[in-house]
Enzyme design. Structure first.
Site, PDB file in Angstrom:
ATOM      1  N   SER A   4     -75.003  -9.687 100.147  1.00 35.29           N
ATOM      2  CA  SER A   4     -74.005 -10.443  99.376  1.00 35.29           C
ATOM      3  C   SER A   4     -74.603 -10.835  98.029  1.00 35.29           C
ATOM      4  O   SER A   4     -75.826 -11.014  97.921  1.00 35.29           O
ATOM      5  CB  SER A   4     -73.623 -11.722 100.139  1.00 35.29           C
ATOM      6  OG  SER A   4     -72.914 -12.600  99.290  1.00 35.29           O
ATOM      7  N   ASN A  57     -72.843  -4.285 109.161  1.00 37.39           N
ATOM      8  CA  ASN A  57     -71.847  -5.075 108.420  1.00 37.39           C
ATOM      9  C   ASN A  57     -71.525  -6.416 109.069  1.00 37.39           C
ATOM     10  O   ASN A  57     -71.099  -7.352 108.389  1.00 37.39           O
ATOM     11  CB  ASN A  57     -70.571  -4.233 108.287  1.00 37.39           C
ATOM     12  CG  ASN A  57     -69.369  -5.064 107.849  1.00 37.39           C
ATOM     13  OD1 ASN A  57     -69.211  -5.372 106.668  1.00 37.39           O
ATOM     14  ND2 ASN A  57     -68.536  -5.474 108.806  1.00 37.39           N
ATOM     15  N   ASP A  97     -72.102  -7.692 121.089  1.00 32.62           N
ATOM     16  CA  ASP A  97     -72.540  -8.777 120.215  1.00 32.62           C
ATOM     17  C   ASP A  97     -73.901  -8.354 119.652  1.00 32.62           C
ATOM     18  O   ASP A  97     -74.907  -8.407 120.365  1.00 32.62           O
ATOM     19  CB  ASP A  97     -72.658 -10.073 121.033  1.00 32.62           C
ATOM     20  CG  ASP A  97     -73.178 -11.231 120.204  1.00 32.62           C
ATOM     21  OD1 ASP A  97     -73.649 -10.998 119.072  1.00 32.62           O
ATOM     22  OD2 ASP A  97     -73.140 -12.378 120.698  1.00 32.62           O
ATOM     23  N   VAL A  98     -73.897  -7.918 118.402  1.00 28.26           N
ATOM     24  CA  VAL A  98     -75.124  -7.327 117.849  1.00 28.26           C
ATOM     25  C   VAL A  98     -76.213  -8.365 117.563  1.00 28.26           C
ATOM     26  O   VAL A  98     -77.337  -7.995 117.220  1.00 28.26           O
ATOM     27  CB  VAL A  98     -74.836  -6.473 116.580  1.00 28.26           C
ATOM     28  CG1 VAL A  98     -74.073  -5.207 116.944  1.00 28.26           C
ATOM     29  CG2 VAL A  98     -74.098  -7.276 115.508  1.00 28.26           C
ATOM     30  N   TYR A 124     -76.587 -18.827 105.055  1.00 29.88           N
ATOM     31  CA  TYR A 124     -76.000 -17.519 104.738  1.00 29.88           C
ATOM     32  C   TYR A 124     -76.839 -16.795 103.666  1.00 29.88           C
ATOM     33  O   TYR A 124     -77.170 -15.617 103.806  1.00 29.88           O
ATOM     34  CB  TYR A 124     -74.568 -17.738 104.258  1.00 29.88           C
ATOM     35  CG  TYR A 124     -73.797 -16.474 103.961  1.00 29.88           C
ATOM     36  CD1 TYR A 124     -73.270 -15.716 105.006  1.00 29.88           C
ATOM     37  CD2 TYR A 124     -73.575 -16.050 102.657  1.00 29.88           C
ATOM     38  CE1 TYR A 124     -72.548 -14.550 104.746  1.00 29.88           C
ATOM     39  CE2 TYR A 124     -72.858 -14.902 102.388  1.00 29.88           C
ATOM     40  CZ  TYR A 124     -72.336 -14.156 103.434  1.00 29.88           C
ATOM     41  OH  TYR A 124     -71.624 -13.010 103.172  1.00 29.88           O
ATOM     42  N   ILE A 143     -64.629 -11.152  98.250  1.00 32.03           N
ATOM     43  CA  ILE A 143     -63.605 -10.216  98.739  1.00 32.03           C
ATOM     44  C   ILE A 143     -62.667 -11.004  99.667  1.00 32.03           C
ATOM     45  O   ILE A 143     -63.146 -11.616 100.637  1.00 32.03           O
ATOM     46  CB  ILE A 143     -64.250  -9.074  99.573  1.00 32.03           C
ATOM     47  CG1 ILE A 143     -65.439  -8.417  98.842  1.00 32.03           C
ATOM     48  CG2 ILE A 143     -63.199  -8.048 100.003  1.00 32.03           C
ATOM     49  CD1 ILE A 143     -65.110  -7.561  97.652  1.00 32.03           C
ATOM     50  N   LYS A 200     -78.840 -13.240 103.997  1.00 31.98           N
ATOM     51  CA  LYS A 200     -78.499 -12.088 103.148  1.00 31.98           C
ATOM     52  C   LYS A 200     -79.674 -11.677 102.257  1.00 31.98           C
ATOM     53  O   LYS A 200     -79.845 -10.495 101.952  1.00 31.98           O
ATOM     54  CB  LYS A 200     -77.252 -12.398 102.316  1.00 31.98           C
ATOM     55  CG  LYS A 200     -75.984 -12.575 103.164  1.00 31.98           C
ATOM     56  CD  LYS A 200     -75.645 -11.302 103.907  1.00 31.98           C
ATOM     57  CE  LYS A 200     -74.356 -11.379 104.684  1.00 31.98           C
ATOM     58  NZ  LYS A 200     -74.059 -10.126 105.405  1.00 31.98           N
ATOM     59  N   ARG A 216     -62.075  -5.912 111.534  1.00 33.36           N
ATOM     60  CA  ARG A 216     -61.221  -6.378 110.422  1.00 33.36           C
ATOM     61  C   ARG A 216     -62.051  -6.426 109.134  1.00 33.36           C
ATOM     62  O   ARG A 216     -63.238  -6.109 109.154  1.00 33.36           O
ATOM     63  CB  ARG A 216     -60.649  -7.768 110.724  1.00 33.36           C
ATOM     64  CG  ARG A 216     -61.705  -8.812 110.914  1.00 33.36           C
ATOM     65  CD  ARG A 216     -61.146 -10.226 111.056  1.00 33.36           C
ATOM     66  NE  ARG A 216     -62.245 -11.146 111.226  1.00 33.36           N
ATOM     67  CZ  ARG A 216     -62.785 -11.469 112.389  1.00 33.36           C
ATOM     68  NH1 ARG A 216     -62.299 -10.976 113.496  1.00 33.36           N
ATOM     69  NH2 ARG A 216     -63.808 -12.296 112.443  1.00 33.36           N
TER      70      ARG A 216
END
Ligand code: NAP
Length: 249
Positions: free
Chosen positions: A143, A91, A64-65, A156, A189, A160, A16
């Protein structure tokens, strides 16, 4: 322009949101695409069907990466199916937002493992193959939060920002083998990841964005397709911000 016929691409976390849009656009440009998810088989099936219904080629591979063995299996299964990997899009990502005083160690660990360590696992396995072929494209989704910071997102932002350093270091390592490594840094986004953010915050983002609107997953996907293409052959180690001008470095 941007003809990806005869290329094989893996997009981690493409059930998604931004990943799904990247998978669809890569397929539209002719790439054979591996749609990956951790735990959303139905959404992955929708992406896979969309690609096939529009004349493209795709396969779903669950992994599950954030787990080394599963990331390696994703690369191996792709090679078993298609015999080559030309494009890897790292991603997959999650958030566990909270102020640092309230952050649990598990929230820190999970975000770092999912967003950053997964990039190491998948890239390492793919590079092994790309080095032999002396060609490849790796594109990591970071990001603007890595560049500007954001309260409540220390985990986060750290993950990133780690991707940015990783991208530059790997670009230097594998450049001599004709493999490019770049990152795309989206602004805000609308996706499942961001749908619980307060309306006030969204309005502030729009107000501070020179182009006066939120981005769409498609805006990010278009930048990724460019970096994946032959036309971007002389671009490596770069961070391409796709945010309507919100953050300018
Ligand atoms: P999203 O809609 O929540 O989608 C995340 C995707 O990642 C899903 O397909 C999810 O599948 C997958 N995923 C999560 N953990 C995984 C794992 N361990 N292994 C494999 N797949 C996994 O989020 P999004 O907004 O599209 O975000 C995509 C990327 O863009 C992320 O890296 C995010 O940090 C970055 N980004 C987003 C924004 C934004 O405003 N949306 C801005 C900047 C950067 P499952 O449900 O199966 O786990």
């Amino acid at each position: 322009m941007f003809d990806l016929s005869n290329k094989v691409a893996i997009v981690t976390g493409s059930s998604r949101g931004i990943g799904a849009e990247i998978a669809k656009l890569l397929a539209r440009q002719g790439a054979k695409v591996v749609v990956n998810h951790r735990s959303s088989p139905e959404e992955s099936l929708e992406v896979d069907s969309f690609i096939k219904n529009n004349g493209g080629e795709s396969t779903i591979i669950q992994a599950d990466v954030s787990q080394s063995g599963e990331a390696q299996a994703l690369i191996k299964s792709t090679l078993d199916s298609y015999g080559q990997i030309d494009i890897l899009i790292n991603n997959a990502g999650i958030t566990r937002d909270t102020l640092i005083m309230m952050m649990k160690d598990d929230d820190w660990d999970l975000v770092l493992k999912t967003n950053l360590t997964s990039v190491y696992y998948c890239s390492k396995a793919a590079v092994r193959h790309m080095m032999k072929r002396r060609t490849g494209r790796i594109i990591n989704i970071t990001s603007v939060v890595a560049l500007a910071g954001q309260a409540g997102q220390t985990n986060y932002a750290a993950s990133k920002a780690g991707i940015i350093g990783f991208t530059k270091a790997l670009a230097r390592e594998v450049g001599p083998r004709n493999i490019t490594v770049n990152a795309v840094a989206p602004g805000f986004i609308p996706t499942t990841m961001t749908n619980s953010l307060p309306q006030e915050m969204i309005e502030t983002v729009i107000k501070n964005t020179p182009l006066g609107r939120l981005g769409q997953a498609k805006d990010v996907a278009q930048a990724v397709v460019f970096l994946a293409s032959d036309e971007a052959a002389f671009i490596t180690g770069q961070i391409l911000t796709v945010d309507g001008g919100l953050v300018m470095q």
